[in-house]
Motif scaffolding. Structure first.
Motif, PDB file in Angstrom:
ATOM      1  N   ASP A   1      12.675   4.521  -9.005  1.00  0.00           N
ATOM      2  CA  ASP A   1      14.022   4.969  -8.635  1.00  0.00           C
ATOM      3  C   ASP A   1      13.986   5.974  -7.484  1.00  0.00           C
ATOM      4  O   ASP A   1      14.842   5.944  -6.595  1.00  0.00           O
ATOM      5  CB  ASP A   1      14.741   5.588  -9.838  1.00  0.00           C
ATOM      6  CG  ASP A   1      15.170   4.551 -10.863  1.00  0.00           C
ATOM      7  OD1 ASP A   1      15.489   3.420 -10.455  1.00  0.00           O
ATOM      8  OD2 ASP A   1      15.180   4.882 -12.058  1.00  0.00           O
ATOM      9  N   GLU A   2      12.993   6.874  -7.495  1.00  0.00           N
ATOM     10  CA  GLU A   2      12.873   7.854  -6.411  1.00  0.00           C
ATOM     11  C   GLU A   2      12.498   7.165  -5.101  1.00  0.00           C
ATOM     12  O   GLU A   2      12.969   7.568  -4.033  1.00  0.00           O
ATOM     13  CB  GLU A   2      11.827   8.914  -6.769  1.00  0.00           C
ATOM     14  CG  GLU A   2      12.280   9.857  -7.871  1.00  0.00           C
ATOM     15  CD  GLU A   2      11.176  10.768  -8.362  1.00  0.00           C
ATOM     16  OE1 GLU A   2      11.468  11.959  -8.562  1.00  0.00           O
ATOM     17  OE2 GLU A   2      10.029  10.305  -8.551  1.00  0.00           O
ATOM     18  N   ILE A   3      11.675   6.152  -5.186  1.00  0.00           N
ATOM     19  CA  ILE A   3      11.295   5.422  -3.973  1.00  0.00           C
ATOM     20  C   ILE A   3      12.519   4.779  -3.338  1.00  0.00           C
ATOM     21  O   ILE A   3      12.736   4.911  -2.131  1.00  0.00           O
ATOM     22  CB  ILE A   3      10.201   4.372  -4.279  1.00  0.00           C
ATOM     23  CG1 ILE A   3       8.891   5.087  -4.665  1.00  0.00           C
ATOM     24  CG2 ILE A   3       9.979   3.446  -3.069  1.00  0.00           C
ATOM     25  CD1 ILE A   3       7.809   4.174  -5.204  1.00  0.00           C
ATOM     26  N   ILE A   4      13.348   4.110  -4.133  1.00  0.00           N
ATOM     27  CA  ILE A   4      14.531   3.478  -3.524  1.00  0.00           C
ATOM     28  C   ILE A   4      15.581   4.507  -3.104  1.00  0.00           C
ATOM     29  O   ILE A   4      16.389   4.235  -2.223  1.00  0.00           O
ATOM     30  CB  ILE A   4      15.152   2.375  -4.413  1.00  0.00           C
ATOM     31  CG1 ILE A   4      15.683   2.930  -5.721  1.00  0.00           C
ATOM     32  CG2 ILE A   4      14.168   1.247  -4.631  1.00  0.00           C
ATOM     33  CD1 ILE A   4      16.542   1.943  -6.490  1.00  0.00           C
TER      34      ILE A   4
ATOM     35  N   GLN B   1       0.832  -1.196   0.000  1.00  0.00           N
ATOM     36  CA  GLN B   1       0.000   0.000   0.000  1.00  0.00           C
ATOM     37  C   GLN B   1       0.876   1.258   0.000  1.00  0.00           C
ATOM     38  O   GLN B   1       0.599   2.210  -0.726  1.00  0.00           O
ATOM     39  CB  GLN B   1      -0.891  -0.037   1.243  1.00  0.00           C
ATOM     40  CG  GLN B   1      -1.775   1.145   1.457  1.00  0.00           C
ATOM     41  CD  GLN B   1      -2.636   0.966   2.697  1.00  0.00           C
ATOM     42  OE1 GLN B   1      -3.174  -0.106   2.935  1.00  0.00           O
ATOM     43  NE2 GLN B   1      -2.752   2.000   3.491  1.00  0.00           N
ATOM     44  N   ASP B   2       1.930   1.290   0.814  1.00  0.00           N
ATOM     45  CA  ASP B   2       2.850   2.431   0.839  1.00  0.00           C
ATOM     46  C   ASP B   2       3.457   2.671  -0.543  1.00  0.00           C
ATOM     47  O   ASP B   2       3.476   3.797  -1.032  1.00  0.00           O
ATOM     48  CB  ASP B   2       3.992   2.205   1.839  1.00  0.00           C
ATOM     49  CG  ASP B   2       3.550   2.143   3.281  1.00  0.00           C
ATOM     50  OD1 ASP B   2       2.532   2.766   3.636  1.00  0.00           O
ATOM     51  OD2 ASP B   2       4.232   1.453   4.069  1.00  0.00           O
TER      52      ASP B   2
ATOM     53  N   GLU C   1       1.726   6.026  -7.265  1.00  0.00           N
ATOM     54  CA  GLU C   1       0.560   6.485  -8.010  1.00  0.00           C
ATOM     55  C   GLU C   1       0.004   7.819  -7.517  1.00  0.00           C
ATOM     56  O   GLU C   1      -0.352   8.660  -8.327  1.00  0.00           O
ATOM     57  CB  GLU C   1      -0.551   5.425  -7.964  1.00  0.00           C
ATOM     58  CG  GLU C   1      -0.175   4.132  -8.647  1.00  0.00           C
ATOM     59  CD  GLU C   1       0.017   4.276 -10.155  1.00  0.00           C
ATOM     60  OE1 GLU C   1      -0.706   5.083 -10.780  1.00  0.00           O
ATOM     61  OE2 GLU C   1       0.896   3.582 -10.693  1.00  0.00           O
ATOM     62  N   ARG C   2      -0.077   7.996  -6.227  1.00  0.00           N
ATOM     63  CA  ARG C   2      -0.695   9.223  -5.708  1.00  0.00           C
ATOM     64  C   ARG C   2       0.304  10.365  -5.545  1.00  0.00           C
ATOM     65  O   ARG C   2      -0.048  11.524  -5.712  1.00  0.00           O
ATOM     66  CB  ARG C   2      -1.399   8.946  -4.387  1.00  0.00           C
ATOM     67  CG  ARG C   2      -2.614   8.052  -4.542  1.00  0.00           C
ATOM     68  CD  ARG C   2      -3.404   8.011  -3.280  1.00  0.00           C
ATOM     69  NE  ARG C   2      -4.609   7.225  -3.439  1.00  0.00           N
ATOM     70  CZ  ARG C   2      -5.443   6.992  -2.444  1.00  0.00           C
ATOM     71  NH1 ARG C   2      -5.213   7.476  -1.237  1.00  0.00           N
ATOM     72  NH2 ARG C   2      -6.530   6.273  -2.661  1.00  0.00           N
ATOM     73  N   MET C   3       1.546  10.029  -5.174  1.00  0.00           N
ATOM     74  CA  MET C   3       2.545  11.074  -4.967  1.00  0.00           C
ATOM     75  C   MET C   3       3.444  11.271  -6.187  1.00  0.00           C
ATOM     76  O   MET C   3       4.225  12.212  -6.227  1.00  0.00           O
ATOM     77  CB  MET C   3       3.377  10.757  -3.727  1.00  0.00           C
ATOM     78  CG  MET C   3       2.538  10.761  -2.451  1.00  0.00           C
ATOM     79  SD  MET C   3       3.449  10.253  -0.977  1.00  0.00           S
ATOM     80  CE  MET C   3       4.630  11.572  -0.820  1.00  0.00           C
TER      81      MET C   3
END
Length: 113
Positions: free
Chosen positions: A46-49, A32-33, A39-41
């Motif tokens: 790549d930015e997540i990691i 979910q995070d 999708e929402r942010m």
């Protein structure tokens, strides 16, 4: 030729951990995070990691694949979480908002010199 369960290497569900929600194996980061960040942010994998260097790009893509395989379930969990937050906010007013309101009321009630 044998098949290797790729998603199960990256996603796990453990009762009592993160509310039993699917999460990145060995972490408290839920599918979910990952979905919300992506999708929402609008964060790319790549930015997540970049922000969470303890997970891998494969973890992120596995979480997104898991989400797409279980969209209804994940969206229901998100909706339930959002409803819970609204309920708690309605029952528990923000202390900061109350102080700011009192501060503004005090400023407005003092006549100017």
């Amino acid at each position: 030729m044998s098949q290797i369960p790729v998603i199960s290497e990256h996603i796990e569900i453990t009762l009592g951990v993160c509310g039993g929600k699917p999460r990145i194996a060995g972490h408290r980061i839920t599918v979910q995070d990952i979905f919300i960040w992506h999708e929402r942010m609008g964060l790319s994998p790549d930015e997540i990691i970049y922000h969470y260097p303890s997970i891998t790009l494969a973890d992120v893509y596995a979480a997104l694949a898991y989400y797409h395989d279980h969209q209804d379930e994940i969206r229901q969990q998100i909706a339930e979480g959002e409803a819970f937050v609204r309920e708690v906010q309605a029952e528990t007013p923000s202390i900061l908002q109350e102080k700011l309101k009192n501060r503004n009321d005090t400023k407005n009630s003092i006549p100017p010199r």
